[in-house]
Structures are given as C-alpha cells and as structure tokens.
Design an enzyme around this catalytic site. Structure first.
Site, short mmCIF file in Angstrom:
data_model
loop_
_atom_site.label_atom_id
_atom_site.label_comp_id
_atom_site.label_asym_id
_atom_site.label_seq_id
_atom_site.Cartn_x
_atom_site.Cartn_y
_atom_site.Cartn_z
CE1 TYR A 7 45.30 1.83 -34.06
CE2 TYR A 7 46.08 0.13 -32.58
CZ TYR A 7 45.06 0.94 -33.05
OH TYR A 7 43.80 0.84 -32.48
NE ARG A 12 42.29 6.93 -31.46
CZ ARG A 12 41.83 5.78 -31.97
NH1 ARG A 12 40.83 5.79 -32.84
NH2 ARG A 12 42.39 4.64 -31.63
CE1 TYR A 49 41.38 -4.55 -26.15
CE2 TYR A 49 42.71 -3.45 -27.81
CZ TYR A 49 41.65 -4.27 -27.47
OH TYR A 49 40.88 -4.81 -28.47
NE ARG A 55 35.95 -4.08 -28.30
CZ ARG A 55 37.23 -4.31 -28.56
NH1 ARG A 55 37.67 -4.17 -29.80
NH2 ARG A 55 38.07 -4.65 -27.61
CD GLU A 67 39.83 -3.43 -38.16
OE1 GLU A 67 40.88 -3.66 -37.52
OE2 GLU A 67 39.43 -2.29 -38.40
#
Length: 332
Positions: free
Chosen positions: A141, A148, A201, A214, A320
């Site tokens: 990930y 990305r 983060y 979000r 999730e």
C-alpha cells in the site's frame, strides 16, 4: 440530465446506451470493452453471488479507449477504468512494480482528463492484490501511495488541496484496478474534525501520504452528490480498538456521522442523513460479518448496504466503510 446510481443482478457485463460505467462485484468481468471495474471478492450475506453497480446518465454518450483506459462520457461527466498487470513493470529496477504501475496509471488518467478537458477528479476506486504484503522492503500500500503521489505532483495537481474522495482496498489477486468519475466542475473536498487529514499523516505511516479527502460534494447539473471515502476506525491518525471488530465498526460509523455533519455545513441541498446513504462495507474476516451487520443496523436502519470481503489499507484495520447519496437541488 440526471446522474443515477443503479444496482442489479448482472445478466451480462455489457452496458446499455445510457450507462456511463460501473463495477461488477463478486465475479470477473468479461472482456467487453466497456468501463466496468471487476471486484473479484466474495459478497457476504448477499442473496446474489454477484452485483453490478452502474452510473447512468441520459443523453448522447461518447466512448473510447486511451492508453488502456476504457471510458464513457455524457456531457461534462466521464467514467473510466484502467487495469494494469504489475508484471509489465517488473523490469524497472529503480522501483517496485506496484509503485511503477500506480504512477503510470495515474499519468494515463491525467492525460485523458486533459485531452477531454474534464480536469476534476470526483471519486476514485483503487484495488490491488496483497495490499498489506511487504515486498522490496516496503508494504505494498505504501508503494502504491508513492506512485500515486508522484503522478499527482508531475501533473501539477495539488497533493494537499482539492483532492477527490477515494478508497484503496486489497484483493486476493488480480491487476491494479482503478476506476474514476470526473467532471468539468471541481468537487468540494471535506475533512473530518475527528481525524488528521490523510495528506498530513506522519512518516510512520509511509514515506508518502495518501492522497484523498475524507469526502467530497460534487454538483452535476441540478444535483448534489455526497461521496464518502473509505472510512475506518481511525481517530487523529491512529487505529483505535485493535482486535475489536464491534468497536472498530462503531468508530467508523462515528467518523461517517462526523463527515456527514461537515457535508451538511457545505451542502446546497437538504441535509444528508445516515439512513439514506448507500453503503459498501469491506470486511477483512468473513467470520466478523454478523457482528458488523448488527452494529450497522442499529445505526443506519434499513439503508442499502453491500458487504464485500477484502483487505484494508492498514493491517490492524478489520473493516472499512464507504458511502454515497444523491440529492436534487431545489427540492426540500
């Protein structure tokens, strides 16, 4: 023209003349040339072994293929899907194949949107194999996040500002698969006051931060659509309730409720409510499904919920939840 979301049993993986594209959950899609994202993961508690979800928009449709992306466009809205085999990037010695595939996929997406003059990503769905596995001394990930973000930066797209709603899930196998919905007007990104923005983060969660908001409000003509990104049991930036699936489910729902409240502050339409959302819930362990189902029912009532077995972006997350709802503007 009204953008509609439709769910049905798949009699075929082809689309009708008014379908932009969508997802086929629970089975592989045939090679039809249409923008259909195959999510080959078991459906839990469903009466149907497979479900096809489709975005529909009446009016003349354009369609095409660009650098491996299949896409359809109606007016100023475009839906596209790209699947890339990581093996095609295995010879690149300077970076892991998934990182290279992720960067290349997003380069292609941005080039298509520039060519179509539809610059604004609204919603993105990312799926990859073995999302929590470690290869090349880094979790997969995190490799995806590096690729990305490199593409976002290369195309001068903010990595901290106008970000789309998104999710990233792990499947047992298959290609890197990315589906996206884009338009001519920018989305309104939303954050959660209970959480640190993903782009902020700390480094302990990877050398590059994830790129997503979000949630996002988007405005096709006459409409307001709320897209809530994949939402889990995270407060601040840390996972809460480790090894407690009921606690994680409650926390994820608290986060969704907080995002809905933020959406209602910015909404142009009537307030959004938890029981009107359409939910897709990703469950790491199938045995946890009854607990999660009961916890959701107590909060969202009879809302439309689809449960999919999949891995979550953090190894300590057990589920999730993503969601969406559509309102017409000018209606109470």
């Amino acid at each position: 023209m009204t953008l509609q979301f439709h769910s049905s049993s798949p009699s075929t993986s082809r689309l009708t003349g008014s379908d932009l594209g969508g997802a086929l959950l629970g089975q592989a899609a045939s090679a039809s040339g249409w923008p259909i994202q195959a999510i080959c993961a078991p459906l839990l508690g469903a009466e149907r072994a497979a479900v096809q979800e489709t975005w529909r928009l009446a009016g003349p449709l354009l369609h095409g293929a660009s650098e491996g992306i299949t896409w359809r466009r109606a007016g100023d809205i475009l839906f596209g899907v790209i699947d890339l085999d990581e093996a095609q990037f295995a010879a690149m010695a300077d970076r892991p194949p998934l990182q290279a595939a992720s960067e290349d996929a997003y380069h292609r997406i941005f080039r298509l949107l520039d060519a179509q003059q539809l610059p604004h990503l609204w919603r993105i769905w990312n799926y990859m194999a073995d999302i929590n596995a470690e290869t090349h001394e880094l979790e997969r990930y995190r490799q995806f996040n590096i690729g990305r973000q490199d593409a976002f930066i290369a195309h001068h797209r903010s990595a901290t500002g106008n970000m789309p709603a998104a999710c990233a899930l792990g499947l047992a196998g298959g290609p890197l698969s990315i589906a996206f919905l884009a338009g001519a007007t920018p989305a309104v990104p939303l954050e959660n006051p209970r959480q640190v923005s993903a782009c902020n983060y700390p480094a302990e969660y990877g050398p590059r931060a994830p790129i997503f908001s979000r949630a996002a409000l988007v405005h096709p003509p006459g409409q307001e659509i709320l897209f809530i990104s994949g939402t889990a049991s995270i407060v601040g930036y840390r996972t809460t309730h480790p090894d407690d699936v009921a606690g994680q489910c409650r926390e994820a729902l608290d986060n969704i409720a907080a995002v809905v409240s933020e959406a209602n502050r910015a909404a142009r339409s009537r307030p959004f409510t938890l029981d009107e959302l359409v939910y897709r819930v990703y469950v790491r362990h199938a045995a946890d499904f009854p607990v999660i189902r009961d916890a959701l029912a107590s909060r969202v009532g009879g809302a439309d919920v689809l449960y999919v077995q999949a891995d979550i972006c953090r190894a300590d997350l057990l589920l999730e939840i993503e969601a969406m709802a559509t309102h017409m503007l000018g209606q109470d």
